[in-house]
Scaffold this active site. Structure first.
Site, PDB file in Angstrom:
ATOM      1  N   ASP A  17       0.841  -1.149   0.116  1.00 22.29           N
ATOM      2  CA  ASP A  17      -0.043   0.036   0.093  1.00 22.29           C
ATOM      3  C   ASP A  17       0.974   1.273  -0.005  1.00 22.29           C
ATOM      4  O   ASP A  17       1.987   1.109   0.336  1.00 22.29           O
ATOM      5  CB  ASP A  17      -0.761   0.030   1.207  1.00 22.29           C
ATOM      6  CG  ASP A  17      -1.864   1.134   1.189  1.00 22.29           C
ATOM      7  OD1 ASP A  17      -2.237   1.428   0.361  1.00 22.29           O
ATOM      8  OD2 ASP A  17      -2.240   1.745   2.316  1.00 22.29           O
ATOM      9  N   SER A  18       0.213   2.344  -0.264  1.00 19.66           N
ATOM     10  CA  SER A  18       0.920   3.667  -0.286  1.00 19.66           C
ATOM     11  C   SER A  18       1.509   3.968   1.039  1.00 19.66           C
ATOM     12  O   SER A  18       2.386   4.664   1.277  1.00 19.66           O
ATOM     13  CB  SER A  18       0.326   4.942  -0.947  1.00 19.66           C
ATOM     14  OG  SER A  18      -0.988   4.930  -0.113  1.00 19.66           O
ATOM     15  N   CYS A  80      -4.288  -1.459  -2.215  1.00 14.40           N
ATOM     16  CA  CYS A  80      -4.450  -0.076  -2.316  1.00 14.40           C
ATOM     17  C   CYS A  80      -5.353   0.225  -3.730  1.00 14.40           C
ATOM     18  O   CYS A  80      -5.283  -0.448  -4.725  1.00 14.40           O
ATOM     19  CB  CYS A  80      -3.102   0.514  -2.691  1.00 14.40           C
ATOM     20  SG  CYS A  80      -3.074   2.276  -3.036  1.00 14.40           S
ATOM     21  N   GLU A 165      -2.575   9.029   7.687  1.00 15.49           N
ATOM     22  CA  GLU A 165      -0.977   8.999   7.446  1.00 15.49           C
ATOM     23  C   GLU A 165      -0.464   9.920   8.810  1.00 15.49           C
ATOM     24  O   GLU A 165       0.620   9.729   9.152  1.00 15.49           O
ATOM     25  CB  GLU A 165      -0.629   9.654   6.232  1.00 15.49           C
ATOM     26  CG  GLU A 165      -0.833   8.479   5.202  1.00 15.49           C
ATOM     27  CD  GLU A 165      -0.067   7.344   5.412  1.00 15.49           C
ATOM     28  OE1 GLU A 165       1.292   7.311   5.521  1.00 15.49           O
ATOM     29  OE2 GLU A 165      -0.654   6.068   5.144  1.00 15.49           O
ATOM     30  N   CYS A 199     -11.126   2.960  -0.069  1.00 14.01           N
ATOM     31  CA  CYS A 199      -9.750   3.134  -0.041  1.00 14.01           C
ATOM     32  C   CYS A 199      -9.202   2.501   1.497  1.00 14.01           C
ATOM     33  O   CYS A 199     -10.107   2.469   2.288  1.00 14.01           O
ATOM     34  CB  CYS A 199      -9.598   4.802   0.424  1.00 14.01           C
ATOM     35  SG  CYS A 199      -7.886   5.307   0.858  1.00 14.01           S
ATOM     36  N   HIS A 201      -7.348   3.170   3.407  1.00 13.28           N
ATOM     37  CA  HIS A 201      -6.854   3.588   4.737  1.00 13.28           C
ATOM     38  C   HIS A 201      -8.210   4.180   5.506  1.00 13.28           C
ATOM     39  O   HIS A 201      -8.270   4.310   6.612  1.00 13.28           O
ATOM     40  CB  HIS A 201      -6.512   5.180   4.257  1.00 13.28           C
ATOM     41  CG  HIS A 201      -4.887   5.268   4.022  1.00 13.28           C
ATOM     42  ND1 HIS A 201      -4.385   4.581   2.864  1.00 13.28           N
ATOM     43  CD2 HIS A 201      -3.762   5.645   4.664  1.00 13.28           C
ATOM     44  CE1 HIS A 201      -3.000   4.697   2.799  1.00 13.28           C
ATOM     45  NE2 HIS A 201      -2.600   5.374   3.791  1.00 13.28           N
TER      46      HIS A 201
HETATM   47  N1  DGL Z   1      -4.930   3.091   0.701  1.00 16.24           N
HETATM   48  C1  DGL Z   1      -4.792   3.731  -0.584  1.00 16.24           C
HETATM   49  C2  DGL Z   1      -6.135   3.270  -1.360  1.00 16.24           C
HETATM   50  O1  DGL Z   1      -6.895   2.285  -1.149  1.00 16.24           O
HETATM   51  C3  DGL Z   1      -4.432   5.196  -0.272  1.00 16.24           C
HETATM   52  C4  DGL Z   1      -4.004   5.851  -1.603  1.00 16.24           C
HETATM   53  C5  DGL Z   1      -3.382   7.238  -1.096  1.00 16.24           C
HETATM   54  O2  DGL Z   1      -2.228   7.187  -0.816  1.00 16.24           O
HETATM   55  O3  DGL Z   1      -3.954   8.089  -1.508  1.00 16.24           O
HETATM   56  O4  DGL Z   1      -6.521   4.119  -2.343  1.00 16.24           O
END
Ligand code: DGL
Length: 283
Positions: A17-18, A80, A165, A199, A201
């Protein structure tokens, strides 16, 4: 750069993931498939991906996937949505065929949309995602393949990944930004009875989101859906299953500060973890 000598065992499942969001998916996957070896990579130094161009998200994702492959992952899950929407197809169709092995990459959008239409009574689902995911149109396109009668209402929530984050999941700031987007999507279509957190997150904001959604609306996180489909995938692909090692190890790496990552990730993953720093690409 490798994380440690013992880490380069083959047959791991890589989860990417990011940043922290993929941990919500990893939790469900590990609960469903506890025996396997896992390596989590959070590209926290370059998060968020959500408002970056197609080309950048593709390039970052490919670098991370290649890194996980080099570390012995046979199968990588893009936990992600942004990467799944903007990079998965190209990696599957262009990059994987160039390799001489049978490594595979899977995303989170398909396993979610295969089941999403079954959850709505009103026939209207709301999809909360990053700008990248919403603009890609992946959710309406994929849902239409399985449930053509279901209406998909989308809302981009550009601040929500920052809230997670930067550890601002509750309080006045979180309330303001969460409420803004929740109100907006329900004003546009009050018939929504199922709200998908598209998402990885966003489940970390569940407590705040719950405060503002109308009563009776189902709030859906993807972790369980993705885990369920992965169990099924491994049954349908015994050749992949046979290549996966089952020593029950879990390793965590981040492209940012490992101490901060350990603190946050332990909270999100629900158990203490040790993290290592890795350098990937240019920051
Ligand atoms: N967890 C990522 C997603 O599902 C987040 C993306 C991001 O870094 O903006 O899209």
């Amino acid at each position: 750069m490798t994380i440690s000598k013992e880490s380069i065992s083959q047959g791991k499942i890589g989860i990417f993931d990011s940043g922290y969001g993929g941990l919500t998916v990893m939790r469900s996957i590990v609960d469903a498939l506890p025996g396997y070896d896992y390596l989590y990579l959070g590209d926290n130094a370059r998060a968020p991906y959500g408002n970056r161009s197609f080309e950048t998200v593709y390039q970052y994702t490919l670098e991370c996937v290649n890194w996980l492959f080099d570390e012995g992952c046979e199968l990588v899950i893009l936990a992600c949505n942004t990467a799944s929407a903007k990079a998965l197809r190209q990696i599957q169709q262009v990059d994987l065929p160039k390799r001489k092995d049978s490594k595979r990459v899977l995303g989170v959008i398909r396993p979610t949309t295969e089941q999403l239409g079954l959850m709505t009574q009103s026939g209207v689902v709301g999809v909360m995602g990053t700008e990248g995911t919403v603009k890609s149109g992946s959710y309406p396109i994929e849902v239409a393949k399985f449930f053509p009668q279901v209406v998909v209402e989308q809302e981009a929530c550009p601040m929500w990944v920052y809230l997670v984050e930067h550890n601002q999941r509750e309080g006045e700031g979180a309330d303001y930004f969460v409420r803004q987007h929740v109100d907006r999507i329900f004003q546009r279509n009050p018939k929504i009875d199922t709200l998908l957190l598209a998402c990885t997150h966003y489940p970390l904001l569940t407590k705040t989101i719950q405060k503002f959604i109308p009563e009776g609306v189902k709030l859906i996180s993807q972790g369980g859906l993705v885990a369920e489909r992965l169990v099924d995938y491994l049954v349908r692909h015994p050749e992949m299953e046979a290549r996966l090692r089952r020593a029950g190890t879990r390793s965590f790496v981040t492209t940012d500060d490992p101490e901060t990552f350990e603190k946050q990730a332990s909270l999100f993953f629900g158990e203490p973890i040790v993290a290592y720093h890795v350098e990937i690409g240019q920051h």
